[in-house]
Every structure is written in structure tokens, then in C-alpha cells.
Design an enzyme around this catalytic site. Structure first.
Site, mmCIF file in Angstrom:
data_model
loop_
_atom_site.group_PDB
_atom_site.id
_atom_site.type_symbol
_atom_site.label_atom_id
_atom_site.label_comp_id
_atom_site.label_asym_id
_atom_site.label_seq_id
_atom_site.Cartn_x
_atom_site.Cartn_y
_atom_site.Cartn_z
ATOM 1 C CE LYS A 61 72.469 45.401 80.101
ATOM 2 N NZ LYS A 61 73.696 44.433 79.372
ATOM 3 N NE ARG B 285 75.426 45.373 69.096
ATOM 4 C CZ ARG B 285 75.898 44.208 69.252
ATOM 5 N NH1 ARG B 285 76.034 43.153 68.550
ATOM 6 N NH2 ARG B 285 76.532 44.081 70.506
#
Length: 508
Positions: A286, A360
Site C-alpha cells: 500500500k 478474501r
């Protein structure tokens, strides 16, 4: 931590000291019990001067009012009496808490013209006071400086550290009913505050192991807790979850919580949470700006933990399972690489094209485990999963995805009732094919558009035919807009919503 107010309920009586709060209806003024606290009419005279009409959550106060020995009289606007539901009373409780200042003796007169709120509404007011009073200042060693204060810890600072919490008495028509109703309300409040605490904790203090230790504390309420280690998860074939954790020295855990409050033969309700205690993005790192907020990437696991606490504390008449996958997505020489292929517990293989689409991967194994082991009536997972859901819905609604219309409708209704609102988003084969992979059964990303939907489609591949819903709470669990009942960075979103769902539809 900021001292928590203590709350009790009593019959109407004119207080003799401290701060007194009364409510004024829009256009109708004060009730009789409120007027009795202001024999000289100081508030009534102050209303036109302050341009106060009783508008909802507005306020006016009088210091050292004439004709009484109390310190302060505060009127809170209740708006139109006909619009006052439980949520409104909770918000009014927040308005009271916002005006407490340094008061330690507080009386709240729950009375309006032509209305004496019932015990449930009094309990909602009390819940709002506690929710608004929350502040995460665990790591502050001194007060913030006020004008004229020195930096040193003098007598004033020591006094602040030992200040007594506010003692709040709510005067109402039926204190016994209010006290009874407050037992359940306080249980839910405590669940929300636990979730807030977990989200607000810095990642150096709350990694997967420490989070699991916090979960173990629920055993004191009768929750059965199992903690699975990496060794046990490896035996189960949880390559998807463990792949996310492999770059961190802090290990991974799967926490399983069980509350058996229903009939023995009843299938449990299952709630599954993403618990990434810090998310660097892994090798798909990030940007540095805002990365500190990724301590809150376990908001789904925090909500599930808070929910289990709430259900156990109020002794919910339902069988409920909570499963949370706890990992840290870190970067080192062992971290997962883009292009790696992992095998999930389901046996399906996943090509990891972006290591920042990690939540996920954690949920894939947690969902399969919960479904395979417990055969639940339904599964609901919560996750701070995608920034894309914030682009679609902002920060006032969570995204709702589901394979079952009845379950989706009930969650939506619980969101409206609790004011933790959700909005249903689509699923479909057009989106599902976007995660087909040339090299594995699926890939973990699907392209630029529809990111929140694609993440949900990925999760759906791990639920079989079990009724299931996915709540993407990225915009609502952390950094959400302040409200009348929350001023905290971590909101505890999901606890009140799902407690309401269980309460309204699934308790015997």
C-alpha cells in the site's frame, strides 16, 4: 481509559445537587416533572434568549439557577414527541453525554408533555449515554493541555487521573421496567465497546496471538472458545489463509466461539470475520499515506467478537458460532508473491495476483471451515474488504451481498431498525467469470471495475448452497463519520445490527 459512567433508575424526584438534565418537546416545552426541577422558571426564561425551541438534540443550560441548589440545569431538545423511537432516545442519550462536562452527580428527568417514556425507552437513553461516553485514551499518560495549564503533572493532573466517573440517575415512570430492559441493552453496548477497543488498539499491541487471547476472555460469559494454531490449520489444508500470514513472524490463529443458548437440535447461526490485524498490502504494498489506519483491518473480526459477547451477556436463546481468521499481512523474504498459487481448505486453487487482496483469502478458508464443521442455518461474514465499496456507498452504509433473498431482507430490516444501515449490491455470473484464471481455479482479483462485487463473487465460491451474506464494512467500521452515539475512530459497526437480526428472527 476514560471512566465509564454508572447508571441507575429511580422514580421522579426533584434533585438537590449536581447537574440536572430535562427534555423539552418542540413547541410544547417542559413536562411537569421537569418543571418541578426549575421552580423559578430559569430555563423557561432562557429559552427565547437562546432561541431554543426544543429542536431535536439542541440544548440550553443555566448555571447556578435561581430557586434551587443544583449546579446546572440543562434542557435537551426532544423534537416532535410523535417521532421518538428507540433510536431517537439513544441519540438523546448521546446528547446528554456530550453535555456532561466534568459533572459527577447527574440526574436525568425523563418526562415530556403528554408523554412519560416507558422502560425500554429509558434503557435506550441509558445505552446512548454509554455509547457516546466511550473514548479510547488507554495510552495517554496525561490530559491534553487546557488553556493556561503547564506540561508538568501537577495537582490538577493527578486530580484528573483519580476523578470519579459520573453517577447518573435516570428518573422515569417505571424504573423497575427500565432496569430490566437495560440488562439487555447494556450487554449489547458492552459488545460494541469491545469491538471499538479491538479496532482502536495499535497493531504492535494487538497481533493475531493477542487478539486470540482477548477472545479467550469470553469464556467467563459461557462462550466456548477454541484457538487453532498454524500447525492445526495446516493439517486442515488452510493454504489460502496461511499464505497471507507467511510473511509475518507473529503467527496466525483461527478463533472459534460457540454460544449454545438454543435447543440442542437447532443448527447454529454462523458469523465469520476477517481479522487482519495489520495490512501492509504485502508485496503489493500500500502507499505509505494512511497505512497507519490498517490497524483497523480486523474490524470484521472485532464485530464478530463483540457480537458473541453481546449474545452471551444477554443470554440469547439461539445457538451461535463465531469464526475469525487472525493474520498479519506483512512484508519480508518469506511473504507471499504476486503469481503464487495456493490451495484452499476447499481444495480449490487460487492464483494470488495481488497480495493486497488478502482479506478474501483469509475468509475463503474461514467460511469453508465454518460451513463444513457446523452445518449452519446461515453464514454472515463481515470484513473491511474493499475501498471500492466506499466509492459506491460512502461511509454511511455497508455493502450487502447475498445468495438468499430472505436473509438479505432480514439483514436490511435489522439495519434500518438499528440504524447500522446496509445496501444490497448485485452478484451474478457476469462478475463471476472475471475471476477465472488460466493457471488455477480462480484468481483473487478481477480487473479495475466492480471491485467490491468481484470480492463478493470470490467469497461465494466457498459457501456452497448455504444461505450466506457478505457485509463489506470498509467504510463503516473505522474512520466512519462521528454520530450522536459514536465519537470513536473504531465504531463497532455490525454488533448492534446483527444482535437485532438475531433478536428479531432467530431466538426461540
Amino acid at each position: 481509559m476514560t471512566s465509564r459512567p454508572s447508571i441507575s433508575f429511580a422514580k421522579f424526584a426533584a434533585p438537590k445537587k449536581g447537574s440536572v438534565f430535562v427534555f423539552a418537546a418542540d413547541g410544547d416545552g417542559l413536562g411537569e416533572a421537569a418543571k418541578a426541577c426549575d421552580p423559578a422558571g430559569a430555563l423557561t426564561r432562557a429559552f427565547p434568549i437562546a432561541d431554543f425551541s426544543g429542536k431535536f438534540a439542541s440544548s440550553v443550560e443555566v448555571l447556578a439557577p435561581e430557586g434551587t441548589s443544583v449546579d446546572r440545569l440543562v434542557a435537551i431538545g426532544a423534537g416532535k414527541v410523535s417521532t421518538l423511537d428507540d433510536n431517537a432516545w439513544q441519540k438523546l442519550g448521546g446528547a446528554v453525554a456530550a453535555s456532561l462536562r466534568k459533572a459527577t452527580d447527574v440526574d436525568v428527568i425523563l418526562d415530556l408533555p403528554d408523554l412519560q417514556p416507558d422502560g425500554r425507552q429509558a434503557a435506550s437513553l441509558a445505552a446512548g449515554i454509554l455509547l457516546r461516553s466511550y473514548s479510547f485514551d488507554k495510552y495517554k499518560t496525561r490530559k491534553d493541555k487546557e488553556d493556561g495549564q503547564s506540561d508538568s503533572k501537577g495537582a490538577d493532573a493527578k486530580k484528573a487521573e483519580t476523578a470519579k466517573p459520573a453517577k447518573i440517575t435516570i428518573h422515569c415512570a417505571d424504573p423497575a421496567a427500565a432496569k430490566k430492559a437495560f440488562v439487555g441493552e447494556e450487554a449489547v453496548v458492552d459488545g460494541v465497546l469491545l469491538a471499538r477497543d479491538l479496532v482502536n488498539e495499535p497493531a504492535n499491541a494487538l497481533g493475531p496471538v493477542e487478539f486470540a487471547d482477548r477472545v479467550k476472555q469470553l469464556e467467563s460469559l459461557g462462550v466456548e472458545v477454541e484457538i487453532l494454531t498454524e500447525k492445526e490449520m495446516k493439517k486442515l489444508g488452510m493454504g489460502s489463509l496461511l499464505g497471507v500470514a507467511q510473511g509475518s513472524p507473529r503467527g496466525a490463529r483461527l478463533a472459534v466461539m460457540r454460544w449454545n443458548g438454543g435447543k440442542a437440535k437447532d443448527a447454529p447461526l454462523a458469523f465469520i470475520g476477517k481479522g487482519v490485524t495489520f495490512d501492509t498490502g504485502g508485496n503489493s504494498m500500500k502507499p505509505a499515506s494512511g497505512m497507519e489506519d490498517m490497524k483497523g483491518d480486523m474490524g470484521g473480526a472485532a464485530a464478530v467478537t463483540g457480537l458473541m459477547r453481546a449474545l452471551a451477556a444477554r443470554k440469547a436463546k439461539a445457538n451461535v458460532v463465531g469464526v475469525i481468521g487472525l493474520v498479519e499481512n506483512a512484508v519480508d523474504g518469506h511473504a507471499q508473491r504476486p503469481g503464487d498459487i495456493v490451495t484452499s481448505m476447499s481444495g480449490q486453487t487460487i492464483e494470488v495476483l495481488n497480495t493486497d487482496a488478502e482479506g478474501r483469502l483469509v475468509l475463503a478458508d474461514a467460511l469453508w471451515y465454518a460451513n463444513d464443521r457446523f452445518k449452519p442455518k446461515f453464514m454472515i461474514n463481515l470484513a473491511t474488504l474493499t475501498g471500492a465499496i466506499m466509492v459506491a456507498l460512502g461511509q454511511h452504509y455497508a455493502g450487502l451481498f447475498s445468495n438468499n433473498d430472505e436473509l438479505a431482507g432480514r439483514i436490511f430490516g435489522a439495519g434500518q431498525a438499528s440504524q447500522e444501515r446496509v445496501w444490497r449490491m448485485p452478484l451474478g455470473p457476469e462478475y463471476d467469470k472475471l475471476i477465472d484464471s488460466k493457471n488455477a481455479d480462480m484468481k483473487n482479483i478481477g480487473g479495475r471495475y466492480g471491485g467490491a462485487i468481484i470480492a463478493a463473487q470470490f467469497l461465494q465460491r466457498f459457501v456452497k448452497d448455504t444461505p450466506w451474506a457478505h457485509l463489506d464494512i470498509a467504510g463503516t467500521a473505522m474512520g466512519a463519520p462521528s454520530s450522536e452515539i459514536n465519537q470513536s475512530w473504531g465504531s463497532g459497526f455490525g454488533v448492534r445490527l446483527l444482535d437485532r437480526l438475531v433478536r428479531d428472527h432467530y431466538e426461540g
